[in-house]
Each structure stands twice: as C-alpha cells, then as structure tokens.
Design an enzyme around this catalytic site. Structure first.
Site, PDB file in Angstrom:
ATOM      1  N   ALA A 299       0.825  -1.220   0.000  1.00 15.71           N
ATOM      2  CA  ALA A 299       0.000   0.000   0.000  1.00 15.71           C
ATOM      3  C   ALA A 299       0.855   1.264   0.000  1.00 15.71           C
ATOM      4  CB  ALA A 299      -0.940  -0.014   1.199  1.00 15.71           C
ATOM      5  N   THR A 300       2.054   1.209   0.581  1.00 12.16           N
ATOM      6  CA  THR A 300       2.916   2.404   0.558  1.00 12.16           C
ATOM      7  C   THR A 300       3.200   2.797  -0.885  1.00 12.16           C
ATOM      8  OG1 THR A 300       3.919   1.796   2.659  1.00 12.16           O
ATOM      9  CG2 THR A 300       5.161   3.324   1.277  1.00 12.16           C
TER      10      THR A 300
ATOM     11  N   ASN B  29      -5.744   2.891  10.570  1.00 13.71           N
ATOM     12  CA  ASN B  29      -4.984   1.767  11.123  1.00 13.71           C
ATOM     13  C   ASN B  29      -4.775   1.842  12.621  1.00 13.71           C
ATOM     14  OD1 ASN B  29      -3.544   3.949   9.711  1.00 13.71           O
ATOM     15  ND2 ASN B  29      -1.744   3.143  10.745  1.00 13.71           N
TER      16      ASN B  29
ATOM     17  N   GLN C 110      -6.511  -1.068   5.314  1.00 15.85           N
ATOM     18  CA  GLN C 110      -7.125  -1.644   6.520  1.00 15.85           C
ATOM     19  C   GLN C 110      -8.560  -2.079   6.290  1.00 15.85           C
ATOM     20  OE1 GLN C 110      -5.732  -2.312   9.462  1.00 15.85           O
ATOM     21  NE2 GLN C 110      -3.764  -1.314   9.123  1.00 15.85           N
TER      22      GLN C 110
ATOM     23  N   SER D  50      -3.107  -3.844   0.324  1.00 23.96           N
ATOM     24  CA  SER D  50      -1.846  -4.438   0.754  1.00 23.96           C
ATOM     25  C   SER D  50      -2.052  -5.909   1.098  1.00 23.96           C
ATOM     26  CB  SER D  50      -1.383  -3.681   2.015  1.00 23.96           C
ATOM     27  OG  SER D  50      -0.303  -4.354   2.607  1.00 23.96           O
ATOM     28  N   GLY D  51      -1.136  -6.770   0.639  1.00 23.14           N
ATOM     29  CA  GLY D  51      -1.272  -8.204   0.892  1.00 23.14           C
ATOM     30  C   GLY D  51      -1.213  -8.585   2.366  1.00 23.14           C
ATOM     31  N   HIS D  52      -0.272  -7.953   3.103  1.00 22.84           N
ATOM     32  CA  HIS D  52      -0.013  -8.472   4.454  1.00 22.84           C
ATOM     33  C   HIS D  52      -1.014  -8.018   5.499  1.00 22.84           C
ATOM     34  CE1 HIS D  52       2.058  -5.012   6.595  1.00 22.84           C
ATOM     35  NE2 HIS D  52       2.100  -4.571   5.353  1.00 22.84           N
TER      36      HIS D  52
ATOM     37  N   CYS E 234       4.357   1.603  12.947  1.00 18.51           N
ATOM     38  CA  CYS E 234       5.413   2.481  12.434  1.00 18.51           C
ATOM     39  C   CYS E 234       5.872   3.460  13.495  1.00 18.51           C
ATOM     40  CB  CYS E 234       4.918   3.259  11.230  1.00 18.51           C
ATOM     41  SG  CYS E 234       3.526   2.522  10.439  1.00 18.51           S
TER      42      CYS E 234
HETATM   43  C1  LIG Z   1      -3.802   2.490   6.224  1.00 19.67           C
HETATM   44  C2  LIG Z   1      -2.470   1.987   5.792  1.00 19.67           C
HETATM   45  N1  LIG Z   1      -1.944   2.439   4.641  1.00 19.67           N
HETATM   46  C3  LIG Z   1      -0.751   2.031   4.190  1.00 19.67           C
HETATM   47  C4  LIG Z   1      -0.014   1.114   4.898  1.00 19.67           C
HETATM   48  C5  LIG Z   1       1.314   0.654   4.342  1.00 19.67           C
HETATM   49  O1  LIG Z   1       1.112  -0.596   3.750  1.00 19.67           O
HETATM   50  P1  LIG Z   1       2.345  -1.520   3.277  1.00 19.67           P
HETATM   51  O2  LIG Z   1       2.939  -2.074   4.516  1.00 19.67           O
HETATM   52  O3  LIG Z   1       1.694  -2.553   2.413  1.00 19.67           O
HETATM   53  O4  LIG Z   1       3.252  -0.670   2.494  1.00 19.67           O
HETATM   54  C6  LIG Z   1      -0.506   0.626   6.108  1.00 19.67           C
HETATM   55  C7  LIG Z   1       0.315  -0.293   6.938  1.00 19.67           C
HETATM   56  O5  LIG Z   1       0.548  -0.055   8.098  1.00 19.67           O
HETATM   57  C8  LIG Z   1      -1.771   1.062   6.562  1.00 19.67           C
HETATM   58  O6  LIG Z   1      -2.285   0.614   7.696  1.00 19.67           O
END
Ligand SMILES: Cc1ncc(COP(=O)(O)O)c(C=O)c1O
Length: 388
Positions: free
Chosen positions: A78-79, A158, A186, A206-208, A333
């Site tokens: 997702a980043t 999140n 999320q 996001s996969g994880h 994070c």
């Molecule tokens: C709302 C949200 N966006 C983006 C991310 C980042 O996702 P990724 O770890 O797949 O880059 C997260 C992960 O903590 C998230 O909770």
C-alpha cells in the site's frame, strides 16, 4: 538481537500485519519452486504458467472489489500504491499546479507523500478531523479549489479504526470532476468495498493486512468512471501498462489473489465473529473503568480494532503488566518513537494520554479463549493502576 521467548505471546496486532493464511501459502508454494517463470517471458511454458497465475489473481482481486481485472495494477504494497496514486497524478497534472486534498489521520504513506509532492509543484490541503477521527464531508467540499485534481481520504484508519465517509466524498469528486483515491489497506476484508457503489478512481491495498504475504499490494485504477491521467513514478520496464515497471512478484501476487478469494467467501462470518470479540472486550473495560477512553467511534469503526487511552499511565508500565500479549502502543510504524501518534494528536488527544494508548487488533486466527485471557490481563492491569 532480541532473545527468543519460550512461548510466543497472544497475537493482538492484526492492524500491523496478519499471519499468512495456510490456504494462501499453499496457493503460493508452486510459484516459489517449480513454477518459477517470469510472467513477461512470452516465448515459453515457464512464462505462460506465471502469466496465467497472475491473470487468475487479477480476476480474484477484481471479483472481490467489483472492478475490471484490467483495473488491477500490482505494486509492492500500500505504501507504493499510495505513492503512485499521488505522485503519478502530480506528475501528470504538474503544468496546472495541482491541488491535493487529504486529511490529518492518513497513514504517513499518504500524508508524507502529499507533502513531498509540493517539491514537484503541487499545493496540499490537509483537513482536520473531529475527536473521533472523522473528516467532515462539508470541509472536503469547502476545500475544493479550481485547481483541485485529487482528493485522497482513507477508508479506515490503522490506529483508531475510524471509517471515513468515503462514499459521500467520492460522490462529491464525481460531481466536481476530481480524481478520488482511497487507501483501503485496513478496510479490505473488514468493510464491504464494492467499486460499483464506491465510485473511487484509485484504491490502494496491501497483501499483508489481509492474510497474504508481505511485499505485495495493488493499486486499483478505474478509468471507467472518468478518464484521468496517471504517470509512472518508477522507470525501466513496460510491465503493468508501463505504469509500474519491474518483474512481477508472481508468488506474492498469487497469494494476494488467494487472500481476496478467501475474503469473498468468508468475510461476512469473519466480521461478525470479530465484532463479537470487540463488543465483549469493549464492554468488559467500559463497565468497570469508565475513565478509560476509547479512541475512535463505537459504531463507524473497523470490526477488529480497539484503541484505549488510559489516564496517568505510561505505555512502558502497561507493557510490563501486559506481558504475554502482542499489542501495539500506537501504530506499528510509530512504536519505539517517543513522539505521540499524529493520529491521536489530530483527534485532539492530549500528548500525555496519547502516550498511554494501547491498540488491540484481533484477526482471523484470534480465538475466544485468547480474547478472554487478554480481557483478564487488561482488567487486572487497570485495577492495579486506576484508582476509581
Ligand atoms: C492504512 C495503511 N496504509 C498504508 C499502509 C502501508 O502498507 P504496506 O505495509 O503494504 O506498504 C498501512 C500499513 O501499516 C496502513 O495501515
């Protein structure tokens, strides 16, 4: 190196990441071994196998979300999806000093990207939220300028689980001809997300976060609603319609596809089970300790998340009393970072209270027995520290 604990704690941090579902792992395995081909190798069977697995995964994602398979663009998570959505639009519209609207509790993968995009000529408005973390739809409408090209508002937060009124915001964007992006990392698997009712132009996943592997995600790019321009932010290959170069992560993509197929069949029951755990835990705390603050709304929140702030108590003290439970004292994070979370700050939570915040994220593999153990430990910890 951290010492290895004898027994692993009860996992209550599913907003940070989720375990890979065994069914996902099984689907991925062949692509980590015998079926190792490059999906772009069009001249032999190894490549065809990989390309056909990627095609199936695209269909699984699109079938869950109600978009076209062609709208699914693979990324590393997702980043990266958020980076592509924001910077890709800024690059495409850079001649008109593009204005972007977002809000204060977004993940840093949106806020910091929007802020950084100012170096490439954008203008950014970060809207405030109310005490429950909700952005006001009227504020979004009022912030629109003639040069607004993109509005990016997350589906669900999140840290505190707040679900934003994205359908209403998407409708405003449609009316005004503005591109709408939502970070649904999320929300997928916990909120119904149907592209036909949510008229978002771009959606990050996001996969994880959905029992798939780490290092894979997608950006849904729906040009069916509105034809808009998006430019790549990475260079060096023609994959993904020249929008995201690089050899496709076939095992990861297969895992993400399977994770979506499982959500499609299991989501209703899973959310009901998680909501039951959430209600049980919330009422156990609130009945005995009314001074404990629930961050985020009671209703419009993710079914698996509880964020509590406990007056006059430091997170480190709590962590000691809560040993045996893997939870977070902010967003993953932010933990280890002494600065209070930007999300809680934006919601007006005083810094001292923000520092004594615990986030529990239940998930697919959380059991009733585990929930009861966590409640027991939490109540004992609160009894020790809170003088009612
Ligand atoms: C709302 C949200 N966006 C983006 C991310 C980042 O996702 P990724 O770890 O797949 O880059 C997260 C992960 O903590 C998230 O909770």
């Amino acid at each position: 190196m951290q010492p290895k604990p004898l027994t692993m704690p009860i996992y209550m941090d599913n907003n940070a990441t989720t375990a890979v579902d065994p069914r996902v792992l099984k689907a991925m395995e062949p692509y980590l071994a015998a079926e190792f081909g490059n999906a772009s190798s069009a001249s032999h069977a190894y490549g065809w196998q990989a390309a056909s697995a990627v095609k199936k995964a695209r269909e699984q994602v699109s079938s869950l979300l109600g978009c076209r398979a062609a709208d699914v663009l693979w990324t590393s998570g997702a980043t990266e999806s958020n980076n592509l959505a924001i910077l890709g639009v800024v690059r495409a519209y850079c001649k008109q000093k593009p204005h972007i609207i977002t809000q204060a509790t977004e993940h840093k993968a949106v806020i910091e990207v929007a802020e950084a995009s100012q170096e490439w000529g954008s203008e950014v408005t970060v809207l405030p939220v109310d005490s429950e973390g909700l952005v006001r739809v009227e504020d979004v409408r009022k912030a629109i300028q003639p040069n607004t090209v993109l509005i990016s508002i997350m589906m669900a937060n999140n840290e505190v689980g707040t679900i934003q009124p994205v359908e209403e915001i998407a409708a405003i964007c449609k009316e005004k001809g503005i591109i709408f992006h939502t970070d649904a990392a999320q929300a997928v698997g916990k909120c119904g997300l149907d592209c036909n009712s949510l008229r978002a132009d771009m959606i990050s996943l996001s996969g994880h976060k959905i029992y798939g592997p780490k290092g894979v995600g997608a950006l849904i790019v729906r040009k069916l609603n509105r034809d808009f321009e998006l430019k790549p932010i990475l260079f060096g290959g023609e994959q993904e319609n020249k929008l995201r170069p690089g050899t496709l992560n076939v095992p990861g993509i297969v895992g993400l596809g399977e994770a979506c197929a499982i959500i499609k069949s299991d989501m209703k029951d899973e959310c009901a089970r998680l909501r039951h755990f959430q209600t049980r835990m919330l009422s156990a705390v609130q009945e005995r300790f009314p001074t404990v603050k629930l961050n985020g709304p009671v209703q419009e929140r993710l079914c698996n998340n509880l964020s509590f702030s406990i007056p006059d108590l430091h997170a480190d003290e709590m962590a000691l009393d809560m040993s045996g439970i893997a939870f977070s004292s902010g967003s993953a994070c932010n933990s280890g970072n002494p600065k209070p979370s930007h999300v809680l700050q934006a919601m007006g939570v005083p810094d001292t209270l923000a520092r004594s915040t615990l986030r529990f994220g239940m998930g697919r593999f959380t059991t009733e027995v585990e929930v009861e153990k966590v409640i027991d430990k939490l109540l004992k910890m609160l009894e020790k520290h809170i003088k009612n």
